[in-house]
Design an enzyme around this catalytic site. Structure first.
Site, PDB file in Angstrom:
ATOM      1  N   THR A  53       5.218   1.367 -10.514  1.00 29.76           N
ATOM      2  CA  THR A  53       5.831   2.271  -9.542  1.00 29.76           C
ATOM      3  C   THR A  53       7.350   2.291  -9.628  1.00 29.76           C
ATOM      4  OG1 THR A  53       5.799   0.537  -7.859  1.00 29.76           O
ATOM      5  CG2 THR A  53       3.906   2.024  -7.925  1.00 29.76           C
ATOM      6  N   LYS A  62      16.269  -3.937   2.273  1.00 31.37           N
ATOM      7  CA  LYS A  62      15.883  -3.776   0.866  1.00 31.37           C
ATOM      8  C   LYS A  62      16.755  -2.728   0.199  1.00 31.37           C
ATOM      9  CE  LYS A  62      12.205  -2.246  -2.248  1.00 31.37           C
ATOM     10  NZ  LYS A  62      10.872  -1.623  -2.379  1.00 31.37           N
ATOM     11  N   PHE A 102       0.855  -1.185   0.000  1.00 30.74           N
ATOM     12  CA  PHE A 102       0.000   0.000   0.000  1.00 30.74           C
ATOM     13  C   PHE A 102       0.890   1.234   0.000  1.00 30.74           C
ATOM     14  CE2 PHE A 102      -3.314   2.376   2.852  1.00 30.74           C
ATOM     15  CZ  PHE A 102      -3.496   3.319   1.853  1.00 30.74           C
ATOM     16  N   ARG A 151       6.347   6.579   1.016  1.00 34.20           N
ATOM     17  CA  ARG A 151       7.660   6.871   0.456  1.00 34.20           C
ATOM     18  C   ARG A 151       7.955   8.375   0.370  1.00 34.20           C
ATOM     19  NH1 ARG A 151      10.309   2.966   0.896  1.00 34.20           N
ATOM     20  NH2 ARG A 151       9.467   1.536  -0.669  1.00 34.20           N
ATOM     21  N   HIS A 197      16.845   3.275  -1.849  1.00 34.28           N
ATOM     22  CA  HIS A 197      16.628   3.350  -3.294  1.00 34.28           C
ATOM     23  C   HIS A 197      17.610   4.345  -3.913  1.00 34.28           C
ATOM     24  CE1 HIS A 197      12.824   2.012  -1.550  1.00 34.28           C
ATOM     25  NE2 HIS A 197      12.553   1.439  -2.699  1.00 34.28           N
TER      26      HIS A 197
END
Length: 230
Positions: free
Chosen positions: A202, A146, A36, A65, A120
């Site tokens: 995304t 991650k 979500f 995010r 990221h």
């Protein structure tokens, strides 16, 4: 042998009704988790976010995010984290970025919700030693590490696979068309989660959920079978 890697499908919609409808569609298509993307909402409110997860009633990753890591959330860091705190007893995981203030990350981890600590880079793939250090920091803070990185060449995608070969409980993704194969091959390294899409793209190089399920269950490059043939 079926893959043990769970397929998460991001939902990036603006309103409650659209989010719930998209979640139901993804579940029907075979998603194992719903991610979500709270930052996709127009002016998300903590109680509404909680209600959405409760109504979806399916294992969910709550993600809000920040702009610097590909997100759209426009409020303060405290507001962003407060929304995530509202989800800790209804979401399966909370994803929080490594760049977040340590005290704010601690507020989430102290609730005992399972956490994904994420990093990221949409411009490059840092060197392996730097990435291993990032993953080490993430794993010290949360349950799953991650990293999602943009490759400039094929060698960069191999760096991502090297992370997976060195680190357990780690999601490592190489983005873009060059890196899209890592979303599939990661299952051979026992990655806990990979990401596919339904209608909401995304991140560059994402694969639709139906194709992903087929690829994960083909048993191509099965390491156990390969070893048993020698």
């Amino acid at each position: 042998m079926y893959s043990q890697t769970k397929i998460a499908v991001p939902i990036f919609k603006k309103d409650k009704k659209s989010i719930i409808e998209e979640a139901q569609y993804c579940i029907q298509k075979g998603a194992d988790l719903i991610e979500f993307r709270i930052d996709g909402m127009d002016n998300p409110k903590p109680q509404i976010v909680r209600e959405i997860i409760e109504e979806i009633n399916f294992p969910t990753i709550a993600t809000n995010r920040v702009k610097t890591e590909g997100g759209l959330f426009k409020g303060t860091e405290e507001q962003r984290v407060n929304i995530l705190l509202e989800t800790v007893d209804v979401a399966e995981f909370v994803d929080i970025e490594l760049q977040t203030n340590d005290n704010l990350i601690k507020q989430i981890t102290e609730t005992n919700v399972k956490t994904i600590i994420s990093y990221h880079d949409f411009k490059k793939t840092p060197p392996l030693n730097e990435l291993l250090n990032i993953v080490f920091k993430e794993k010290n803070l949360g349950n799953i590490a991650k990293v999602a990185l943009m490759p400039n060449d094929l060698e960069d995608t191999l760096t991502v696979l090297a992370i997976l070969s060195h680190c357990e409980d780690t999601i490592a993704i190489s983005m873009g068309d060059i890196g899209s194969y890592t979303r599939v091959i990661c299952t051979k390294f026992n990655a806990p989660i990979t990401f596919a899409v339904s209608s909401d793209v995304t991140a560059p190089g994402q694969i639709d959920i139906e194709t992903m399920k087929q690829l994960l269950n083909l048993d191509i490059m099965d390491i156990d079978d390969l070893n048993s043939s020698y």
